[in-house]
Design a protein around this motif. Structure first.
Motif, PDB file in Angstrom:
ATOM      1  N   PRO A  16      62.602  52.103  27.583  1.00 51.34           N
ATOM      2  CA  PRO A  16      62.097  51.439  28.777  1.00 51.34           C
ATOM      3  C   PRO A  16      63.159  51.155  29.831  1.00 51.34           C
ATOM      4  O   PRO A  16      62.836  50.742  30.922  1.00 51.34           O
ATOM      5  N   SER A  17      64.428  51.390  29.527  1.00 54.12           N
ATOM      6  CA  SER A  17      65.480  51.080  30.499  1.00 54.12           C
ATOM      7  C   SER A  17      65.442  52.019  31.694  1.00 54.12           C
ATOM      8  O   SER A  17      65.927  51.685  32.767  1.00 54.12           O
ATOM      9  N   GLY A  18      64.883  53.212  31.504  1.00 54.66           N
ATOM     10  CA  GLY A  18      64.827  54.181  32.592  1.00 54.66           C
ATOM     11  C   GLY A  18      66.134  54.929  32.794  1.00 54.66           C
ATOM     12  O   GLY A  18      66.228  55.819  33.627  1.00 54.66           O
ATOM     13  N   LYS A  19      67.159  54.569  32.057  1.00 54.50           N
ATOM     14  CA  LYS A  19      68.449  55.237  32.194  1.00 54.50           C
ATOM     15  C   LYS A  19      68.435  56.532  31.386  1.00 54.50           C
ATOM     16  O   LYS A  19      67.960  56.567  30.259  1.00 54.50           O
ATOM     17  N   GLU A  20      68.955  57.579  31.980  1.00 56.18           N
ATOM     18  CA  GLU A  20      69.040  58.833  31.252  1.00 56.18           C
ATOM     19  C   GLU A  20      70.218  58.747  30.284  1.00 56.18           C
ATOM     20  O   GLU A  20      71.329  58.382  30.666  1.00 56.18           O
ATOM     21  N   LYS A  21      69.946  59.067  29.041  1.00 62.21           N
ATOM     22  CA  LYS A  21      70.992  58.981  28.022  1.00 62.21           C
ATOM     23  C   LYS A  21      71.693  60.317  27.871  1.00 62.21           C
ATOM     24  O   LYS A  21      71.065  61.360  27.936  1.00 62.21           O
ATOM     25  N   LYS A  22      72.986  60.251  27.599  1.00 64.62           N
ATOM     26  CA  LYS A  22      73.728  61.463  27.279  1.00 64.62           C
ATOM     27  C   LYS A  22      73.499  61.772  25.805  1.00 64.62           C
ATOM     28  O   LYS A  22      73.384  60.872  24.981  1.00 64.62           O
ATOM     29  N   TYR A  44      72.023  78.612   0.427  1.00 68.31           N
ATOM     30  CA  TYR A  44      73.181  78.240   1.244  1.00 68.31           C
ATOM     31  C   TYR A  44      73.351  79.230   2.385  1.00 68.31           C
ATOM     32  O   TYR A  44      72.725  80.280   2.401  1.00 68.31           O
ATOM     33  N   GLY A  45      74.232  78.873   3.333  1.00 71.50           N
ATOM     34  CA  GLY A  45      74.436  79.678   4.526  1.00 71.50           C
ATOM     35  C   GLY A  45      73.491  79.210   5.613  1.00 71.50           C
ATOM     36  O   GLY A  45      72.689  79.974   6.126  1.00 71.50           O
ATOM     37  N   VAL A  46      73.566  77.914   5.936  1.00 75.79           N
ATOM     38  CA  VAL A  46      72.601  77.284   6.835  1.00 75.79           C
ATOM     39  C   VAL A  46      73.172  76.994   8.215  1.00 75.79           C
ATOM     40  O   VAL A  46      74.385  77.003   8.414  1.00 75.79           O
ATOM     41  N   ASP A  47      72.261  76.718   9.118  1.00 77.30           N
ATOM     42  CA  ASP A  47      72.574  76.193  10.449  1.00 77.30           C
ATOM     43  C   ASP A  47      72.082  74.756  10.485  1.00 77.30           C
ATOM     44  O   ASP A  47      71.075  74.434   9.855  1.00 77.30           O
ATOM     45  N   PRO A  48      72.743  73.903  11.264  1.00 75.63           N
ATOM     46  CA  PRO A  48      72.150  72.597  11.522  1.00 75.63           C
ATOM     47  C   PRO A  48      70.976  72.796  12.488  1.00 75.63           C
ATOM     48  O   PRO A  48      71.142  73.320  13.576  1.00 75.63           O
ATOM     49  N   CYS A  49      69.803  72.455  12.067  1.00 79.85           N
ATOM     50  CA  CYS A  49      68.588  72.655  12.856  1.00 79.85           C
ATOM     51  C   CYS A  49      68.182  71.324  13.481  1.00 79.85           C
ATOM     52  O   CYS A  49      67.856  70.373  12.776  1.00 79.85           O
ATOM     53  N   HIS A  50      68.227  71.265  14.816  1.00 83.52           N
ATOM     54  CA  HIS A  50      67.856  70.044  15.543  1.00 83.52           C
ATOM     55  C   HIS A  50      66.336  69.882  15.554  1.00 83.52           C
ATOM     56  O   HIS A  50      65.613  70.828  15.847  1.00 83.52           O
ATOM     57  N   ILE A  51      65.889  68.688  15.264  1.00 85.91           N
ATOM     58  CA  ILE A  51      64.462  68.360  15.303  1.00 85.91           C
ATOM     59  C   ILE A  51      64.160  67.833  16.703  1.00 85.91           C
ATOM     60  O   ILE A  51      64.727  66.832  17.130  1.00 85.91           O
ATOM     61  N   ASP A  55      59.178  60.691  17.561  1.00 87.18           N
ATOM     62  CA  ASP A  55      58.353  59.849  16.705  1.00 87.18           C
ATOM     63  C   ASP A  55      58.816  58.405  16.875  1.00 87.18           C
ATOM     64  O   ASP A  55      59.971  58.087  16.570  1.00 87.18           O
ATOM     65  N   PRO A  56      57.932  57.537  17.360  1.00 87.24           N
ATOM     66  CA  PRO A  56      58.326  56.141  17.561  1.00 87.24           C
ATOM     67  C   PRO A  56      58.717  55.431  16.261  1.00 87.24           C
ATOM     68  O   PRO A  56      59.492  54.485  16.285  1.00 87.24           O
ATOM     69  N   LEU A  57      58.212  55.899  15.121  1.00 84.19           N
ATOM     70  CA  LEU A  57      58.569  55.313  13.833  1.00 84.19           C
ATOM     71  C   LEU A  57      60.084  55.353  13.614  1.00 84.19           C
ATOM     72  O   LEU A  57      60.663  54.446  13.030  1.00 84.19           O
ATOM     73  N   TYR A  58      60.722  56.413  14.111  1.00 84.62           N
ATOM     74  CA  TYR A  58      62.166  56.587  13.954  1.00 84.62           C
ATOM     75  C   TYR A  58      62.929  56.283  15.250  1.00 84.62           C
ATOM     76  O   TYR A  58      64.115  56.541  15.332  1.00 84.62           O
ATOM     77  N   ASN A  59      62.217  55.783  16.244  1.00 90.05           N
ATOM     78  CA  ASN A  59      62.804  55.535  17.562  1.00 90.05           C
ATOM     79  C   ASN A  59      63.469  56.803  18.099  1.00 90.05           C
ATOM     80  O   ASN A  59      64.570  56.780  18.640  1.00 90.05           O
ATOM     81  N   LYS A  60      62.770  57.915  17.918  1.00 88.32           N
ATOM     82  CA  LYS A  60      63.274  59.217  18.341  1.00 88.32           C
ATOM     83  C   LYS A  60      62.439  59.735  19.499  1.00 88.32           C
ATOM     84  O   LYS A  60      61.237  59.888  19.379  1.00 88.32           O
ATOM     85  N   SER A  61      63.111  60.006  20.609  1.00 89.41           N
ATOM     86  CA  SER A  61      62.439  60.580  21.774  1.00 89.41           C
ATOM     87  C   SER A  61      62.267  62.078  21.593  1.00 89.41           C
ATOM     88  O   SER A  61      63.083  62.730  20.946  1.00 89.41           O
ATOM     89  N   ARG A  62      61.237  62.609  22.201  1.00 91.03           N
ATOM     90  CA  ARG A  62      61.024  64.060  22.208  1.00 91.03           C
ATOM     91  C   ARG A  62      62.028  64.682  23.170  1.00 91.03           C
ATOM     92  O   ARG A  62      62.350  64.106  24.196  1.00 91.03           O
ATOM     93  N   THR A  63      62.526  65.871  22.826  1.00 87.09           N
ATOM     94  CA  THR A  63      63.411  66.598  23.736  1.00 87.09           C
ATOM     95  C   THR A  63      62.793  67.938  24.063  1.00 87.09           C
ATOM     96  O   THR A  63      62.156  68.562  23.213  1.00 87.09           O
ATOM     97  N   GLY A  64      62.962  68.374  25.268  1.00 89.57           N
ATOM     98  CA  GLY A  64      62.409  69.648  25.708  1.00 89.57           C
ATOM     99  C   GLY A  64      63.263  70.818  25.264  1.00 89.57           C
ATOM    100  O   GLY A  64      64.305  70.654  24.638  1.00 89.57           O
ATOM    101  N   LYS A  65      62.809  72.010  25.611  1.00 87.14           N
ATOM    102  CA  LYS A  65      63.506  73.227  25.207  1.00 87.14           C
ATOM    103  C   LYS A  65      64.869  73.373  25.860  1.00 87.14           C
ATOM    104  O   LYS A  65      65.753  74.011  25.332  1.00 87.14           O
ATOM    105  N   ALA A  66      65.056  72.784  27.030  1.00 90.88           N
ATOM    106  CA  ALA A  66      66.322  72.938  27.750  1.00 90.88           C
ATOM    107  C   ALA A  66      67.408  71.987  27.249  1.00 90.88           C
ATOM    108  O   ALA A  66      68.559  72.115  27.622  1.00 90.88           O
ATOM    109  N   THR A  67      67.035  71.035  26.399  1.00 90.88           N
ATOM    110  CA  THR A  67      68.014  70.074  25.891  1.00 90.88           C
ATOM    111  C   THR A  67      67.921  69.974  24.382  1.00 90.88           C
ATOM    112  O   THR A  67      66.881  70.233  23.788  1.00 90.88           O
ATOM    113  N   LYS A  68      69.020  69.567  23.771  1.00 93.25           N
ATOM    114  CA  LYS A  68      69.038  69.342  22.327  1.00 93.25           C
ATOM    115  C   LYS A  68      69.029  67.847  22.072  1.00 93.25           C
ATOM    116  O   LYS A  68      69.577  67.070  22.848  1.00 93.25           O
TER     117      LYS A  68
END
Length: 131
Positions: A16-22, A44-51, A55-68
């Motif tokens: 709700p702060s409206g500030k864009e986070k880095k 084995y032989g994996v990549d770190p896969c960003h989700i 989900d508000p349960l985890y206080n995680k904002s959705r990110t678009g395709k242009a950002t990780k």
């Protein structure tokens, strides 16, 4: 006479702060995740896969395709599964797998550097998948 309801720019955000986070980067955690077995296959032989989905349960904002998302929201995946996950509806992909990747990512980040604990987290998620 019609009226228009003006919504603040933060109306549909988790921050709700409206500030864009880095984006928070953590190369050490990404290197740690690369040492782990795939969350889905156990190989084995994996990549770190960003989700990307939020989900508000985890206080995680959705990110678009242009950002990780922040590097704390990663799980280990072999390239084939990583590509598959990003080629479709991500939330549906994980639902089909029977795994909550946000819970796994959160738990892995909390113990980052402890490979034994990470092995247990991944094994437990894979066992729940089979149930």
């Amino acid at each position: 006479m019609s009226s228009r309801i003006l919504r603040p720019s933060t109306a549909f955000t988790l921050d709700p702060s409206g500030k864009e986070k880095k984006r928070k980067k953590d190369e050490g955690h990404l290197a740690f995740v690369r040492k782990l077995p795939c969350l889905i296959t156990g190989r084995y032989g994996v990549d770190p896969c960003h989700i990307r989905y939020g989900d508000p349960l985890y206080n995680k904002s959705r990110t678009g395709k242009a950002t990780k998302p922040d590097d704390c929201w990663v799980v280990p995946m072999i390239r084939e599964k990583h590509d598959e996950q990003h080629s479709q509806n991500e939330h549906l992909f994980w639902k089909t797998q029977g795994i909550d990747p946000l819970a796994v990512a959160r738990d892995l980040y909390a113990i980052s550097g402890d490979e034994e604990a990470a092995q247990r987290i991944i094994a437990a998620a894979r066992v729940r998948k089979r149930i």
